[in-house]
Design an enzyme around this catalytic site. Structure first.
Site, PDB file in Angstrom:
ATOM      1  N   HIS A 256       0.836  -1.205   0.000  1.00 35.93           N
ATOM      2  CA  HIS A 256       0.000   0.000   0.000  1.00 35.93           C
ATOM      3  C   HIS A 256       0.873   1.257   0.000  1.00 35.93           C
ATOM      4  O   HIS A 256       0.709   2.141  -0.854  1.00 35.93           O
ATOM      5  CB  HIS A 256      -0.916  -0.025   1.222  1.00 35.93           C
ATOM      6  CG  HIS A 256      -1.827   1.156   1.328  1.00 35.93           C
ATOM      7  ND1 HIS A 256      -3.131   1.122   0.892  1.00 35.93           N
ATOM      8  CD2 HIS A 256      -1.628   2.405   1.820  1.00 35.93           C
ATOM      9  CE1 HIS A 256      -3.701   2.305   1.111  1.00 35.93           C
ATOM     10  NE2 HIS A 256      -2.800   3.103   1.674  1.00 35.93           N
ATOM     11  N   GLU A 257       1.800   1.337   0.949  1.00 36.41           N
ATOM     12  CA  GLU A 257       2.635   2.528   1.044  1.00 36.41           C
ATOM     13  C   GLU A 257       3.601   2.632  -0.132  1.00 36.41           C
ATOM     14  O   GLU A 257       3.969   3.743  -0.539  1.00 36.41           O
ATOM     15  CB  GLU A 257       3.392   2.544   2.374  1.00 36.41           C
ATOM     16  CG  GLU A 257       2.511   2.548   3.613  1.00 36.41           C
ATOM     17  CD  GLU A 257       1.470   3.660   3.628  1.00 36.41           C
ATOM     18  OE1 GLU A 257       1.695   4.714   2.989  1.00 36.41           O
ATOM     19  OE2 GLU A 257       0.412   3.484   4.266  1.00 36.41           O
ATOM     20  N   GLU A 286      -4.528   7.824  -3.151  1.00 31.42           N
ATOM     21  CA  GLU A 286      -5.054   6.573  -2.608  1.00 31.42           C
ATOM     22  C   GLU A 286      -5.352   5.574  -3.719  1.00 31.42           C
ATOM     23  O   GLU A 286      -5.226   4.363  -3.520  1.00 31.42           O
ATOM     24  CB  GLU A 286      -6.310   6.844  -1.783  1.00 31.42           C
ATOM     25  CG  GLU A 286      -6.787   5.670  -0.948  1.00 31.42           C
ATOM     26  CD  GLU A 286      -5.840   5.276   0.181  1.00 31.42           C
ATOM     27  OE1 GLU A 286      -6.035   4.202   0.791  1.00 31.42           O
ATOM     28  OE2 GLU A 286      -4.875   6.047   0.461  1.00 31.42           O
TER      29      GLU A 286
END
Length: 492
Positions: A256-257, A286
């Site tokens: 995700h990061e 996002e």
């Protein structure tokens, strides 16, 4: 173009100072001694005062007026658009208020962390009330007679309106609930077992970040309570977290990061230290983290490859096949923590926060009553009670640092990711074959070319529309979720 050149030289200095402020925040989350919190609050406040002075410098207005009379290309016009927007918004906020907010939020984050550790909302409630009060004061200044929540939302998703997001989320909600009810009544997914060495998890995390395309020569991976990405250009850092009994926490937090960080690393280098040199909005940001984590990282093809990497890293971890791993990482399950939620229920977490923070901003919910309101809403939406504050209203850091208007961009990012995934699969027909080899290069190349390299050149909605060939809508996300989870839970 003397005025434009002078303006951009000044802007680069301001952007560099903002990067330093971001580095202080990164350090606070990762390496700062606990006893340094009060001093860091003063440092953050002092730097914010300098930044506010830079951003409200009267010369900016003169430079803007003169530069707008000059002949500029598309990039130059976009730079002016961002600078004028920031200048006009910043001018509305008094310098002493900006400084007070920086000091308070640097302090309140530590109070939140202590309250979370002790499961004691009452210890955090007074400082939360102060944060809400100051943010309301700032929001009213920014709104200039308009909607205060929209003014807050505009910090993170320029041009977005709460009423539009409410319509989108209302359209999502019935389908999400139907998928959840069908899946939660299905068979339980296989579970991992054993103890997972933290160092082995971090080694795998670094491998996965590189597979995603994260450039470790311009970044680093550390651990934090709440994983995040920080920085832009040639210094983009990420954090993750490990759990002795759950390696997926580390794996998917890292992916995700990495999605966030790769976006920042992939922006055209010519835009560095300018308004165009960072992600255009949190919703678009996002979308990049979510498509890497979910549509790519949780796909059947990629988890087939990941299964072998986990066997190499951990040996026997309780799951005996690639199909079982795919079922595990996509299982719908009861839980309280947003960051650990499955793809379906994650959005229900966001819809709840969206409604609660709008109530806080409107004055319909007092900060001291947040815990009770949270628990009541969670019970109504999810069907079971929150056992303690750290699994309820204290689980997220956002409100402690005044990030009102941030939460809805998470679900908006999921919507954008659904649109981008649909377009990506049309552009790369053999995507699953590549993912099955652990090869994300073509997928990430498509995202870099169509989204990431542009930074802030286009508006958020314009950027997604250009990349996908259609206006963003919630339909592709719901189609993706429905197809995926009805396959996983056929009884539903």
């Amino acid at each position: 173009m003397a005025a434009f050149d002078d303006l951009m030289a000044f802007q680069r200095q301001t952007e560099a100072l903002a990067q330093i402020a971001g580095r202080l925040s990164w350090d606070r989350e990762t390496m700062m001694p606990r006893g340094a919190a009060a001093q860091r609050s003063e440092e953050a406040g002092a730097l914010q005062a300098v930044l506010h002075a830079c951003r409200t410098d009267s010369r900016i207005g003169d430079w803007l007026d003169a530069a707008e009379q000059e002949t500029l290309d598309q990039v130059g016009e976009a730079q002016l658009r961002h600078i004028r927007r920031s200048y006009e918004r910043t001018q509305r906020v008094p310098g002493d208020l900006a400084t007070a907010l920086a000091r308070l939020t640097a302090l309140s984050q530590g109070r939140w962390a202590e309250a979370r550790e002790n499961d004691d909302f009452s210890a955090f409630a007074p400082v939360l009330a102060e944060v809400v009060a100051l943010r309301l004061e700032e929001g009213a200044a920014l709104a200039d007679g308009g909607d205060v929540y929209d003014a807050m939302l505009d910090d993170y998703e320029p041009g977005a309106k709460a009423t539009d997001l409410e319509s989108m989320f209302t359209a999502l909600r019935p389908g999400l609930i139907a998928l959840r009810e069908a899946a939660l009544n299905g068979a339980a997914a296989p579970k991992v077992s054993g103890q997972f060495d933290a160092q082995a998890q971090m080694r795998l995390a670094r491998q996965l970040a590189k597979v995603c395309g994260y450039d470790m020569a311009r970044g680093r991976i550390d651990k934090a309570v709440h994983p995040f990405s920080s920085g832009s250009g040639d210094d983009v850092r990420i954090t993750t977290r490990t759990s002795d009994h759950d390696p997926f926490n580390c794996i998917y937090a890292t992916m995700h990061e990495s999605g966030h960080a790769i976006y920042e690393q992939s922006i055209d280098a010519a835009y560095a230290l300018t308004p165009l040199g960072k992600g255009v909005s949190m919703g678009v940001h996002e979308s990049q983290s979510r498509i890497v984590e979910n549509q790519l990282g949780r796909s059947r093809a990629f988890t087939g490859w990941l299964y072998g990497q986990m066997k190499d890293a951990f040996g026997d971890f309780g799951i005996d096949s690639a199909d079982a791993l795919y079922a595990n990482v996509n299982s719908l399950h009861r839980g309280f923590i947003r960051t650990e939620a499955d793809e379906v229920q994650y959005n229900l977490h966001i819809l709840m926060r969206f409604d609660l923070e709008r109530a806080l901003v409107a004055g319909d919910l007092a900060p001291g009553d947040l815990e009770g309101a949270w628990n009541d809403r969670f019970l109504r939406d999810f069907g079971y009670a929150v056992p303690r504050a750290s699994q309820g209203c204290l689980q997220d850091v956002h409100w402690s640092v005044g990030l009102f208007g941030y939460f809805p961009t998470y679900s908006l990012g999921n919507v954008y990711a659904g649109c981008l995934s649909e377009a990506l699969r049309k552009a790369v027909p053999d995507l699953d074959t590549q993912l099955g080899r652990g090869d994300l290069s073509q997928a990430m190349g498509w995202l870099r070319e169509n989204v990431q390299q542009h930074g802030g050149l286009y508006t958020p909605r314009e950027l997604i529309t250009r990349a996908c060939g259609f206006e963003p809508t919630e339909a592709p996300l719901m189609n993706y979720l429905t197809e995926k989870f009805r396959d996983l839970y056929p009884a539903g």
